[in-house]
Design a protein around this motif. Structure first.
Motif, mmCIF file in Angstrom:
data_model
loop_
_atom_site.group_PDB
_atom_site.id
_atom_site.type_symbol
_atom_site.label_atom_id
_atom_site.label_comp_id
_atom_site.label_asym_id
_atom_site.label_seq_id
_atom_site.Cartn_x
_atom_site.Cartn_y
_atom_site.Cartn_z
ATOM 1 N N ILE A 320 0.869 -1.183 0.000
ATOM 2 C CA ILE A 320 0.000 0.000 0.000
ATOM 3 C C ILE A 320 0.899 1.224 0.000
ATOM 4 N N LYS A 321 0.677 2.049 -0.974
ATOM 5 C CA LYS A 321 1.451 3.270 -1.082
ATOM 6 C C LYS A 321 0.683 4.412 -0.440
ATOM 7 N N ARG A 322 1.406 5.185 0.328
ATOM 8 C CA ARG A 322 0.792 6.329 0.965
ATOM 9 C C ARG A 322 1.025 7.568 0.107
ATOM 10 N N LYS A 323 0.006 8.423 0.123
ATOM 11 C CA LYS A 323 0.093 9.652 -0.647
ATOM 12 C C LYS A 323 1.017 10.630 0.056
ATOM 13 N N ALA A 324 1.894 11.209 -0.730
ATOM 14 C CA ALA A 324 2.845 12.159 -0.162
ATOM 15 C C ALA A 324 2.115 13.405 0.277
ATOM 16 N N GLU A 325 2.512 13.925 1.433
ATOM 17 C CA GLU A 325 1.893 15.138 1.967
ATOM 18 C C GLU A 325 2.942 16.220 2.064
ATOM 19 N N SER A 326 2.431 17.416 2.246
ATOM 20 C CA SER A 326 3.311 18.582 2.261
ATOM 21 C C SER A 326 4.047 18.718 3.579
ATOM 22 N N ASN A 327 3.578 18.047 4.606
ATOM 23 C CA ASN A 327 4.191 18.201 5.922
ATOM 24 C C ASN A 327 5.548 17.501 5.930
ATOM 25 N N THR A 328 6.598 18.199 6.233
ATOM 26 C CA THR A 328 7.951 17.658 6.184
ATOM 27 C C THR A 328 8.192 16.660 7.301
ATOM 28 N N SER A 329 7.699 16.962 8.492
ATOM 29 C CA SER A 329 7.912 16.055 9.630
ATOM 30 C C SER A 329 7.213 14.723 9.403
ATOM 31 N N GLU A 330 6.024 14.751 8.811
ATOM 32 C CA GLU A 330 5.322 13.504 8.526
ATOM 33 C C GLU A 330 6.057 12.687 7.458
ATOM 34 N N GLN A 331 6.611 13.368 6.457
ATOM 35 C CA GLN A 331 7.370 12.664 5.421
ATOM 36 C C GLN A 331 8.613 12.002 6.020
ATOM 37 N N GLN A 332 9.256 12.677 6.919
ATOM 38 C CA GLN A 332 10.446 12.109 7.541
ATOM 39 C C GLN A 332 10.081 10.893 8.389
ATOM 40 N N THR A 333 8.958 10.986 9.122
ATOM 41 C CA THR A 333 8.530 9.849 9.962
ATOM 42 C C THR A 333 8.186 8.649 9.109
ATOM 43 N N ARG A 334 7.495 8.884 8.005
ATOM 44 C CA ARG A 334 7.109 7.773 7.144
ATOM 45 C C ARG A 334 8.324 7.173 6.437
ATOM 46 N N ALA A 335 9.314 7.994 6.159
ATOM 47 C CA ALA A 335 10.531 7.457 5.545
ATOM 48 C C ALA A 335 11.265 6.538 6.530
ATOM 49 N N GLU A 336 11.288 6.942 7.802
ATOM 50 C CA GLU A 336 11.912 6.097 8.805
ATOM 51 C C GLU A 336 11.154 4.782 8.954
ATOM 52 N N GLU A 337 9.822 4.862 8.900
ATOM 53 C CA GLU A 337 9.032 3.638 9.009
ATOM 54 C C GLU A 337 9.297 2.721 7.808
ATOM 55 N N LYS A 338 9.435 3.304 6.621
ATOM 56 C CA LYS A 338 9.704 2.498 5.427
ATOM 57 C C LYS A 338 11.049 1.791 5.542
ATOM 58 N N GLN A 339 12.083 2.516 6.063
ATOM 59 C CA GLN A 339 13.386 1.894 6.243
ATOM 60 C C GLN A 339 13.304 0.738 7.250
ATOM 61 N N ASP A 341 10.660 -1.114 7.867
ATOM 62 C CA ASP A 341 9.960 -2.227 7.217
ATOM 63 C C ASP A 341 10.886 -2.984 6.270
ATOM 64 N N ASP A 342 11.740 -2.245 5.508
ATOM 65 C CA ASP A 342 12.685 -2.907 4.597
ATOM 66 C C ASP A 342 13.659 -3.778 5.373
ATOM 67 N N ALA A 343 14.105 -3.266 6.540
ATOM 68 C CA ALA A 343 15.032 -4.071 7.355
ATOM 69 C C ALA A 343 14.361 -5.331 7.861
ATOM 70 N N GLU A 344 13.102 -5.212 8.259
ATOM 71 C CA GLU A 344 12.380 -6.400 8.732
ATOM 72 C C GLU A 344 12.174 -7.399 7.594
ATOM 73 N N LYS A 345 11.918 -6.938 6.372
ATOM 74 C CA LYS A 345 11.752 -7.835 5.224
ATOM 75 C C LYS A 345 13.046 -8.603 4.947
ATOM 76 N N ASN A 346 14.161 -7.886 4.948
ATOM 77 C CA ASN A 346 15.444 -8.544 4.694
ATOM 78 C C ASN A 346 15.743 -9.605 5.753
ATOM 79 N N GLU A 347 15.420 -9.285 7.015
ATOM 80 C CA GLU A 347 15.666 -10.246 8.092
ATOM 81 C C GLU A 347 14.777 -11.466 7.924
#
Length: 368
Positions: A320-339, A341-347
């Motif tokens: 599920i792709k999330r729609k990008a928003e203008s809020n910078t802090s929210e974008q940074q939080t979601r980027a951290e969550e994506k990283q 999730d990728d680490a958990e997938k690799n593990e």
């Protein structure tokens, strides 16, 4: 020996017809019944309390429990209870003292020749029945001031008059309501029947509610306070700042897709000023309606109560792709969550490679 009965002589011709006392002309009680024809019988009487003798030249008191030969006589009745008079002679002075019974107060009253000793037990003491407690100075002042005594008597008369009016009013009210006991009983029974029907109706409603909801407790009747409290309860009530924007957007979507024809609107090349103003008003109207519907759904649905957004963390869902928003802090939080999730997938992939593959089986689950 014939002619004798209990040591008393009875002539043979009268034997069996009369007693020896009657033959001798005597009463069975002897000298005690000398005045029996006058209704007087001599009895042994004991002083019920100490009495001052009025006939003695010096003040003389007759103690409680002193016994006398008193002449007992009936002098009246209190309803069906006789009133007896005891008249006795004081040996010291020869004066007569007469005491009557008082069935009304269950006591004895000195009527003649004496006076009961005052022990102070019958007086109303200070602090009882509304009598004020006086200090030593106030008691001495009242003893010396005769006008204070007169004022107290005047105050007592005024109080007695007011209390008498109140008693008369109560008697009039009682006579007014209970003049006809049948009508009074009729009114009470009519009121009781009306209240009984209401109680039976409430009981039937409570029993039906218990059967429908499967309750095993006794339900109390409703009242206005409970109704007001129930109205104020908001199930899943979320404040505006507690409602997540993404959650509200997802939950506000309809379950079924609407027709594209309804969503499609004709596009004009260059709308006029009036058309743009009307379109803006319509857009604001729809936005307000949509906001009201979203708020109503979030307040009415208890499963949408997620609590405060500050204490709630969201995990990214794969695919599920999330729609990008203008809020910078929210974008940074979601980027951290994506990283993360990728680490958990690799593990997870590395663990799957390390584990041996299960053997083929006829069923999709392990057999015992």
């Amino acid at each position: 020996m014939q002619g004798f009965n209990m040591g008393r002589y009875v002539p043979p011709e009268l034997e069996g017809t009369m007693s020896a006392n009657k033959v001798a002309g005597k009463h069975a009680l002897g000298k005690r019944a000398n005045k029996i024809k006058e209704g007087i019988l001599t009895v042994r009487f004991e002083m019920p309390y100490a009495v001052w003798c009025n006939h003695c030249p010096k003040p003389t008191i007759i103690g409680q429990g002193v016994r006398f030969n008193a002449e007992k006589k009936k002098v009246g009745n209190y309803y069906s209870t006789p009133i007896w008079s005891f008249r006795m002679k004081h040996p010291a002075c020869g004066g007569w003292i007469e005491i009557h019974t008082d069935p009304k107060n269950t006591a004895y009253v000195v009527k003649e020749g004496g006076k009961a000793r005052d022990t102070g037990e019958d007086r109303v003491r200070e602090g009882e029945d509304g009598v004020p407690i006086l200090s030593a100075e106030e008691r001495e002042r009242r003893r010396q001031d005769a006008f204070a005594v007169l004022e107290d008597k005047k105050q007592d008369k005024i109080q007695e008059k007011e209390q008498g009016k109140r008693i008369i009013e109560l008697q009039e009210i009682r006579d007014q309501h209970w003049d006809d006991p049948y009508e009074a009983n009729k009114r009470l029974r009519r009121t009781f029947r009306a209240e009984r029907k209401v109680r039976e109706k409430e009981h039937d409603y409570a029993e039906k509610l218990r059967d429908r909801m499967g309750l095993d407790v006794e339900l109390m009747p409703e009242n206005d306070e409970d109704r007001r409290h129930a109205i104020l309860i908001d199930f899943g009530g979320l404040a505006d700042e507690d409602v997540d924007v993404e959650t509200m957007r997802v939950t506000s979507r309809p379950l079924f897709q609407q027709d594209k024809q309804d969503e499609a609107t004709p596009v004009k090349a260059k709308p006029s000023h009036k058309a743009r103003a009307a379109a803006e008003i319509e857009r604001r109207k729809k936005a307000l309606q949509q906001e009201v519907r979203d708020n109503s759904r979030a307040a009415a649905d208890p499963f949408l109560s997620f609590g405060n957004t500050e204490s709630r963390t969201f995990r990214a869902i794969t695919g599920i792709k999330r729609k990008a928003e203008s809020n910078t802090s929210e974008q940074q939080t979601r980027a951290e969550e994506k990283q993360q999730d990728d680490a958990e997938k690799n593990e997870t992939k590395s663990l799957e490679k390390a584990q041996p593959k299960p053997a083929l089986s006829l069923v999709a689950y392990d057999s015992d």
